[in-house]
Scaffold this motif. Structure first.
Motif, PDB file in Angstrom:
ATOM      1  N   ILE A 294      -4.112  -2.859  -0.959  1.00 16.34           N
ATOM      2  CA  ILE A 294      -2.870  -3.020  -0.211  1.00 16.34           C
ATOM      3  C   ILE A 294      -1.675  -3.040  -1.168  1.00 16.34           C
ATOM      4  O   ILE A 294      -0.652  -2.398  -0.904  1.00 16.34           O
ATOM      5  N   SER A 295      -1.802  -3.724  -2.275  1.00 12.82           N
ATOM      6  CA  SER A 295      -0.721  -3.765  -3.267  1.00 12.82           C
ATOM      7  C   SER A 295      -0.420  -2.383  -3.832  1.00 12.82           C
ATOM      8  O   SER A 295       0.743  -2.030  -4.052  1.00 12.82           O
ATOM      9  N   ALA A 296      -1.462  -1.602  -4.061  1.00 11.33           N
ATOM     10  CA  ALA A 296      -1.264  -0.245  -4.582  1.00 11.33           C
ATOM     11  C   ALA A 296      -0.460   0.599  -3.593  1.00 11.33           C
ATOM     12  O   ALA A 296       0.454   1.329  -3.987  1.00 11.33           O
ATOM     13  N   TYR A 297      -0.774   0.489  -2.309  1.00  9.99           N
ATOM     14  CA  TYR A 297      -0.027   1.243  -1.305  1.00  9.99           C
ATOM     15  C   TYR A 297       1.399   0.706  -1.164  1.00  9.99           C
ATOM     16  O   TYR A 297       2.340   1.489  -0.997  1.00  9.99           O
ATOM     17  N   ARG A 298       1.572  -0.606  -1.219  1.00  8.12           N
ATOM     18  CA  ARG A 298       2.928  -1.168  -1.142  1.00  8.12           C
ATOM     19  C   ARG A 298       3.787  -0.681  -2.308  1.00  8.12           C
ATOM     20  O   ARG A 298       4.966  -0.396  -2.138  1.00  8.12           O
ATOM     21  N   SER A 299       3.197  -0.603  -3.488  1.00  8.73           N
ATOM     22  CA  SER A 299       3.936  -0.117  -4.655  1.00  8.73           C
ATOM     23  C   SER A 299       4.278   1.356  -4.518  1.00  8.73           C
ATOM     24  O   SER A 299       5.377   1.784  -4.873  1.00  8.73           O
ATOM     25  N   ARG A 300       3.352   2.112  -4.022  1.00  9.36           N
ATOM     26  CA  ARG A 300       3.559   3.558  -3.902  1.00  9.36           C
ATOM     27  C   ARG A 300       4.500   3.910  -2.760  1.00  9.36           C
ATOM     28  O   ARG A 300       5.292   4.849  -2.867  1.00  9.36           O
ATOM     29  N   PHE A 301       4.413   3.171  -1.659  1.00  4.66           N
ATOM     30  CA  PHE A 301       5.225   3.461  -0.477  1.00  4.66           C
ATOM     31  C   PHE A 301       5.971   2.212  -0.013  1.00  4.66           C
ATOM     32  O   PHE A 301       5.642   1.621   1.007  1.00  4.66           O
ATOM     33  N   PRO A 302       6.991   1.794  -0.760  1.00  3.08           N
ATOM     34  CA  PRO A 302       7.743   0.592  -0.382  1.00  3.08           C
ATOM     35  C   PRO A 302       8.573   0.822   0.880  1.00  3.08           C
ATOM     36  O   PRO A 302       8.749   1.968   1.323  1.00  3.08           O
ATOM     37  N   GLU A 303       9.064  -0.251   1.423  1.00  5.56           N
ATOM     38  CA  GLU A 303       9.937  -0.149   2.584  1.00  5.56           C
ATOM     39  C   GLU A 303      11.137   0.721   2.226  1.00  5.56           C
ATOM     40  O   GLU A 303      11.662   0.647   1.125  1.00  5.56           O
ATOM     41  N   PRO A 304      11.602   1.567   3.151  1.00  2.00           N
ATOM     42  CA  PRO A 304      12.672   2.520   2.854  1.00  2.00           C
ATOM     43  C   PRO A 304      13.965   1.892   2.332  1.00  2.00           C
ATOM     44  O   PRO A 304      14.598   2.457   1.454  1.00  2.00           O
TER      45      PRO A 304
END
Length: 147
Positions: A117-127
């Motif tokens: 989940i952290s990897a995806y949050r880092s890669r695709f942060p909130e706009p």
């Protein structure tokens, strides 16, 4: 996962090994299911004014883009902003879907779940956290692109 009891007797050791192998196989099956579900993710977002709609795949790559005729009324920099902001909004939705899949498939492994989940949050942060606006662009396209 419980480890088998070794050295008690052959029957107990064999039963423990069978149970252990079964638990490992079940865990591998859950991780495989998670990977298949994550790979199948798509997310779509539309701009606030509805002029841009973008769909992305699980890697964040754009797979579909739709513009309305109203988009032509915007200056080029505003068009670019609409596209980038909408793409980032679609990509941010990937993280939400990954989070749900991870929690339902491997949620009993908190370290792995949090890492994914952290990897995806880092890669695709909130706009809102990713919007970069030019500060010195005068929109005349006459300036050099080299600084």
């Amino acid at each position: 996962m419980t480890e088998p009891a070794f050295g008690v007797d052959a029957a107990t050791t064999n039963a423990g090994l069978d149970r252990w192998a079964s638990e490992i196989q079940a865990k591998a099956d859950r991780y495989n299911a998670m990977q298949q579900q994550v790979t199948a993710i798509t997310a779509t977002a539309s701009s606030q004014d509805g002029t841009v709609t973008i769909t992305v795949d699980s890697a964040g790559a754009v797979t579909a883009i739709h513009f309305t005729e109203d988009l032509k009324r915007l200056p080029a920099t505003a068009m670019a902003d609409q596209v980038l902001t909408t793409m980032r909004a679609a990509q941010a939705k990937i993280t939400d879907q990954v989070t749900e899949i991870v929690q339902t498939t491997v949620g009993d492994d908190p370290a792995t779940a949090e890492a994914m989940i952290s990897a995806y949050r880092s890669r695709f942060p909130e706009p809102d956290a990713t919007v970069d606006r030019p500060t010195d662009d005068d929109d005349d396209f006459g300036g050099s692109i080299f600084h």
